[in-house]
Write an enzyme that holds these catalytic residues in place. Structure first.
Site, PDB file in Angstrom:
ATOM      1  CB  CYS A  41     -24.300  25.316  23.444  1.00  0.00           C
ATOM      2  SG  CYS A  41     -26.088  25.542  22.837  1.00  0.00           S
ATOM      3  CG  ASP A  43     -28.093  21.631  20.811  1.00  0.00           C
ATOM      4  OD1 ASP A  43     -28.443  20.435  21.177  1.00  0.00           O
ATOM      5  OD2 ASP A  43     -28.294  22.373  19.747  1.00  0.00           O
ATOM      6  NE  ARG A  45     -28.864  19.195  18.388  1.00  0.00           N
ATOM      7  CZ  ARG A  45     -28.875  19.936  17.373  1.00  0.00           C
ATOM      8  NH1 ARG A  45     -29.228  19.499  16.121  1.00  0.00           N
ATOM      9  NH2 ARG A  45     -28.526  21.399  17.349  1.00  0.00           N
ATOM     10  CG  HIS A  97     -23.248  22.839  19.276  1.00  0.00           C
ATOM     11  ND1 HIS A  97     -24.373  22.652  18.422  1.00  0.00           N
ATOM     12  CD2 HIS A  97     -23.707  23.711  20.376  1.00  0.00           C
ATOM     13  CE1 HIS A  97     -25.501  23.219  19.082  1.00  0.00           C
ATOM     14  NE2 HIS A  97     -25.175  24.038  20.131  1.00  0.00           N
ATOM     15  CB  CYS A 100     -24.982  26.589  17.553  1.00  0.00           C
ATOM     16  SG  CYS A 100     -25.531  27.323  19.078  1.00  0.00           S
TER      17      CYS A 100
HETATM   18 ZN   LIG Z   1     -26.039  25.609  20.692  1.00  0.00          ZN
END
Ligand SMILES: [Zn+2]
Length: 208
Positions: A41, A43, A45, A97, A100
């Site tokens: 992803c 993302d 993080r 994750h 998400c």
């Molecule tokens: Zn995500």
């Protein structure tokens, strides 16, 4: 974070690498030979290399919203093609994750403009597994389970591609489904039965 500091950080990083190995960058420039393709992803993080503790050159990476592998997505398909055919990776990882945002958004009936067709792929995963998901009363648990099922479905999408089927037949390649738990920092192997899925998928999607 001020963007100007990035160049300072980069200088420090170059110096750190050269201190350990003066030939670090000249070796890096010779080419790449990664064993793993990681699809994760976007993302901020979930940092791919950092969470796996791998160095530059070790993992070929593709990231998008909610680690999707839609079969009409030229970017994802090109990455898989290049990794399987030219880099000859031994493993392909789809890593989702918990928490998400993409998966969360797909669970809500909201018009999100250009994101609609992208998130529809996750809604399709929900539809495919709606019985199991609707039986989970706790919303947080249902959300986590959808993250896992989405990883599983994206692994199947990877397996459906011609390049991966060919690589599986010709030299052996394995597809793995993982989830990163932001809450604990741990990587979880979903232990998807790759060979069973492969057999089922090849029965229907075999291309040659
Ligand atoms: Zn995500």
């Amino acid at each position: 974070m001020d963007i100007i500091y990035i160049f300072e950080k980069n200088k420090e990083w170059v110096q750190d690498k050269l201190r350990i190995d003066p030939n670090y960058f000249s070796n890096l420039s010779k080419g790449q030979n990664p064993d793993i393709l990681y699809i994760g992803c976007s993302d901020s993080r979930v940092t791919a290399e950092e969470l796996m503790g791998v160095a530059p050159g070790e993992v070929f990476v593709h990231r998008n919203i909610a680690n999707m592998v839609p079969n009409t997505d030229l970017s994802a398909m090109s990455v898989i093609d290049y990794a399987a055919l030219h880099l000859k990776v031994k493993h392909i990882v789809v890593c989702g994750h918990y928490y998400c945002g993409g998966v969360k958004a797909a669970m809500q009936s909201q018009d999100l403009g250009i994101l609609n067709p992208w998130l529809r792929n996750i809604r399709d995963v929900y539809r495919t597994h709606r019985k199991e998901l609707n039986d989970i009363k706790d919303e947080d648990q249902r959300y986590k389970r959808l993250v896992e099922l989405n990883v599983q479905e994206q692994c199947i999408n990877v397996i459906k591609t011609a390049e991966v089927q060919r690589a599986y037949r010709d030299r052996g390649i394995t597809v793995h489904g993982w989830v990163f738990d932001i809450h604990s920092g741990k990587l979880i192997d979903l232990k998807i039965d790759f060979s069973e899925i492969m057999e089922n998928v090849m029965e229907i999607y075999r291309l040659d």
